[in-house]
Enzyme design. Structure first.
Site, mmCIF file in Angstrom:
data_model
loop_
_atom_site.group_PDB
_atom_site.id
_atom_site.type_symbol
_atom_site.label_atom_id
_atom_site.label_comp_id
_atom_site.label_asym_id
_atom_site.label_seq_id
_atom_site.Cartn_x
_atom_site.Cartn_y
_atom_site.Cartn_z
ATOM 1 N N GLY A 1 0.848 -1.133 -0.107
ATOM 2 C CA GLY A 1 0.016 -0.196 -0.034
ATOM 3 C C GLY A 1 0.677 1.049 0.065
ATOM 4 O O GLY A 1 0.473 2.262 -0.634
ATOM 5 N N CYS A 2 1.896 1.446 0.707
ATOM 6 C CA CYS A 2 2.814 2.447 0.937
ATOM 7 C C CYS A 2 3.528 2.441 -0.350
ATOM 8 O O CYS A 2 3.753 3.931 -0.700
ATOM 9 C CB CYS A 2 3.866 2.318 2.270
ATOM 10 S SG CYS A 2 2.794 2.406 3.532
ATOM 11 N N THR A 3 3.901 1.561 -1.105
ATOM 12 C CA THR A 3 4.571 1.582 -2.334
ATOM 13 C C THR A 3 3.777 2.334 -3.353
ATOM 14 O O THR A 3 4.271 3.077 -4.031
ATOM 15 C CB THR A 3 5.130 0.252 -2.677
ATOM 16 O OG1 THR A 3 5.951 -0.225 -2.016
ATOM 17 C CG2 THR A 3 5.868 0.166 -4.196
#
Length: 87
Positions: A46-48
């Protein structure tokens, strides 16, 4: 780490960037618009995706005289690897 509420004024802070350099919010005051984005852990799916979306918007943000600062509780070495992966 407690995250501020959306739309709230950001508190003054100085943190280390992915290279270990000190970055203060005040260094941008009156010079650039600042977008802060907070993420819980680098190199997660998700952060990527979120970071890549911001990366892909850099030209549009630059036209708005805006710098984006990502804030995470990760240690500096992990942040450096995360930045390299999304470049």
């Amino acid at each position: 780490m407690a995250f501020p509420k959306i739309g709230a004024v950001a508190p003054a802070f100085t943190l280390l960037d992915q290279d270990g350099n000190k970055i203060s919010l005040k260094q941008f005051s009156g010079k650039k618009n600042v977008v802060l984005y907070f993420y819980p852990k680098a190199m997660t799916p998700g952060c990527t995706v979120q970071a890549c979306g911001i990366r892909d918007s850099q030209k549009a943000l630059a036209k708005l005289d805006t710098v984006v600062l990502g804030v995470s509780p990760d240690p500096v070495p992990r942040l450096g690897r995360f930045i390299e992966r999304r470049a």
